[in-house]
Design an enzyme around this catalytic site. Sequence first.
Site, mmCIF file in Angstrom:
data_model
loop_
_atom_site.group_PDB
_atom_site.id
_atom_site.type_symbol
_atom_site.label_atom_id
_atom_site.label_comp_id
_atom_site.label_asym_id
_atom_site.label_seq_id
_atom_site.Cartn_x
_atom_site.Cartn_y
_atom_site.Cartn_z
ATOM 1 N N HIS A 133 45.810 37.094 39.660
ATOM 2 C CA HIS A 133 45.249 35.745 39.535
ATOM 3 C C HIS A 133 45.804 35.119 38.251
ATOM 4 O O HIS A 133 46.123 35.830 37.300
ATOM 5 C CB HIS A 133 43.728 35.900 39.433
ATOM 6 C CG HIS A 133 42.930 34.635 39.470
ATOM 7 N ND1 HIS A 133 42.815 33.807 38.380
ATOM 8 C CD2 HIS A 133 42.179 34.080 40.458
ATOM 9 C CE1 HIS A 133 42.014 32.787 38.696
ATOM 10 N NE2 HIS A 133 41.624 32.928 39.949
ATOM 11 N N ASP A 211 40.904 43.940 36.131
ATOM 12 C CA ASP A 211 40.174 42.746 36.564
ATOM 13 C C ASP A 211 39.351 43.114 37.789
ATOM 14 O O ASP A 211 39.900 43.301 38.874
ATOM 15 C CB ASP A 211 41.192 41.632 36.873
ATOM 16 C CG ASP A 211 40.557 40.405 37.514
ATOM 17 O OD1 ASP A 211 39.330 40.415 37.765
ATOM 18 O OD2 ASP A 211 41.298 39.435 37.758
ATOM 19 N N GLN A 214 36.944 40.845 42.076
ATOM 20 C CA GLN A 214 36.817 40.948 43.530
ATOM 21 C C GLN A 214 36.355 42.340 43.966
ATOM 22 O O GLN A 214 36.301 42.613 45.168
ATOM 23 C CB GLN A 214 38.158 40.616 44.207
ATOM 24 C CG GLN A 214 38.677 39.231 43.926
ATOM 25 C CD GLN A 214 37.862 38.141 44.614
ATOM 26 O OE1 GLN A 214 37.014 38.410 45.466
ATOM 27 N NE2 GLN A 214 38.107 36.891 44.235
ATOM 28 N N LYS A 237 30.417 35.798 41.378
ATOM 29 C CA LYS A 237 30.919 36.360 42.636
ATOM 30 C C LYS A 237 30.041 37.522 43.099
ATOM 31 O O LYS A 237 30.195 38.007 44.212
ATOM 32 C CB LYS A 237 32.362 36.836 42.473
ATOM 33 C CG LYS A 237 33.376 35.715 42.219
ATOM 34 C CD LYS A 237 34.792 36.262 42.245
ATOM 35 C CE LYS A 237 35.788 35.385 41.518
ATOM 36 N NZ LYS A 237 36.082 34.110 42.166
ATOM 37 N N CYS A 377 44.912 30.322 43.089
ATOM 38 C CA CYS A 377 45.197 30.613 41.675
ATOM 39 C C CYS A 377 46.101 31.831 41.546
ATOM 40 O O CYS A 377 45.908 32.667 40.654
ATOM 41 C CB CYS A 377 43.916 30.810 40.866
ATOM 42 S SG CYS A 377 42.937 29.318 40.740
#
Lengths: 420, 129
Positions: A133, A211, A214, A237, A377
Amino acid sequence: MPQAVSGLAPAGASLAVRQDFPILGRRLGGKPLIYLDSAATSQKPNAVIDAVADYMRHHNANVHRGVYPLAAESDAAYEGARTRIAAFTGSQAPQWTTVFTRNVTEAINLVAASWGRANIGPGDAVLITEMEHHANVVPWQMLCTERGAELRYLAIDEHGQLSLEALQDELDRGDVKLVSFTHVSNVLGTINPVADITQRIRTAGAISFVDGAQAVPHMPVDVATLGADFYGWTGHKAVGPTGIGVLHGRTDVMEAMQPFMTGGDMIASVDLFSATWNELPYKFEAGTPAIAEAVGLGAAVDYLSAVGMERVRDHERALTGYMLTRLAEIPGLTVVGPQDAGARSGLAAFTIDGMHPHDIAELAGRAGVCIRAGHHCAQPLMRRLGLAATARASVGIYTEAWEIDALIDALVAGRAVFED
Amino acid sequence: MDDLYRDHILDHYKRPRNFGELEPHDLERAEHNPLCGDELGVHIRVADGRIEDLRFYGHGCAISQAAASIASEELKGMELTEAATLDADWMLDLLGIPISATRRKCALLGLKVVRGAVSGDSSWPEQSR
């Protein structure tokens, strides 16, 4: 509400939690809301909405400085949330430090600025991947430009996966000081083998940032087992509020770091021309933090824990397999990323021949189906895939198989509009 | 009949007028739609202060491609000074379909690159009513 579930739908196609999410009871234009954009942001359960409201109604006071009882309640709510969040991701003190940030973007910027500026210089390299991202690209571009270091990319293969051999080749060059990569790709859905990757990074003497934006909302995540030095994720999220994110970091690494932002709450003492820093985690939390949002995120992890993250993953894997099977019924539709539902998280980015992704999403929206379209993104990845944009459907804890059926119906109807 | 994807919009999307490259050309401009990263550019050939010929190039959604195609037919022969003053109303009236706030930039990207090529104006076309 749910129609008859198609005969193709997977068994156990619901976690039976929809009634906890008030927004999912809405109708738009006379149609039920079918929300398949959870990779962008999740919807919120009553438990989170009520926790934020309850904090504001009954416990609001600034944290860390008050001596009156109400301030003690606010401290307990804020720090209690931190403790439960750390336990949820297996990153307990004292080995791990949990810092509240606004989002993953701020967590990455924190590490790039505080660790990066002190440890990256000319002749050094930062390694990221082609599936990142923008939030995990641009801070490293800025750092490497400023410090005269090299930014390199680990390539993805034709299945949208990383190669451990290619990683080893990069690490063997001897100049890589930090590797930052996503746990789960927001476009490909690929679940990266984090523990295998971090083990190689550690052996090479480099630092890792993962990261988890997700990943944390969709599967069990144990930061200690994954072996990352830093692990960032975001609340909104993960059925929590916006404006609250989390950076887990190895305490010994964070102890040696300078502050990111400076101001109130992060100092031990301030003289006219100098200051000393507060202890961890407060060194990295300048100014009044997002207290209500942290409390809300505490409620979110309680909610997710009660449902059970193993169940969430099993449910979403079944739904994803079902979604991939049904998407394959549509002529001209191509899904990017791994084709095996076991290798990917609960999202599918796709193109349809002869239709721009915006038009796909617009027509789906008219049928009450919320999907995203664009570059997500991740423009370097889109270029690597040879695409300007894709449509993307993504599931969450509350998604049910009948919604996948509604997506397919909407795509078939939308495709008919564009047929000659 | 869908109110957005009307036949004339789909016709211009599938068979865009004045698309491709124009060589030689006197003016050019290319921009990205910030919403999706789609790129749209224009080549313009000028004669006697007018747009003698033009071609759009790039890729995009049905709305952005149809808007550029429809606009191209009106722009041929137009004085540069007039083209420089065209506003959002002109484009939206030509399109003749309801454009939501989320698709506004798709509809106006073609006009934006033309105004940029003609006058160097890099702002989004304004709506006067």
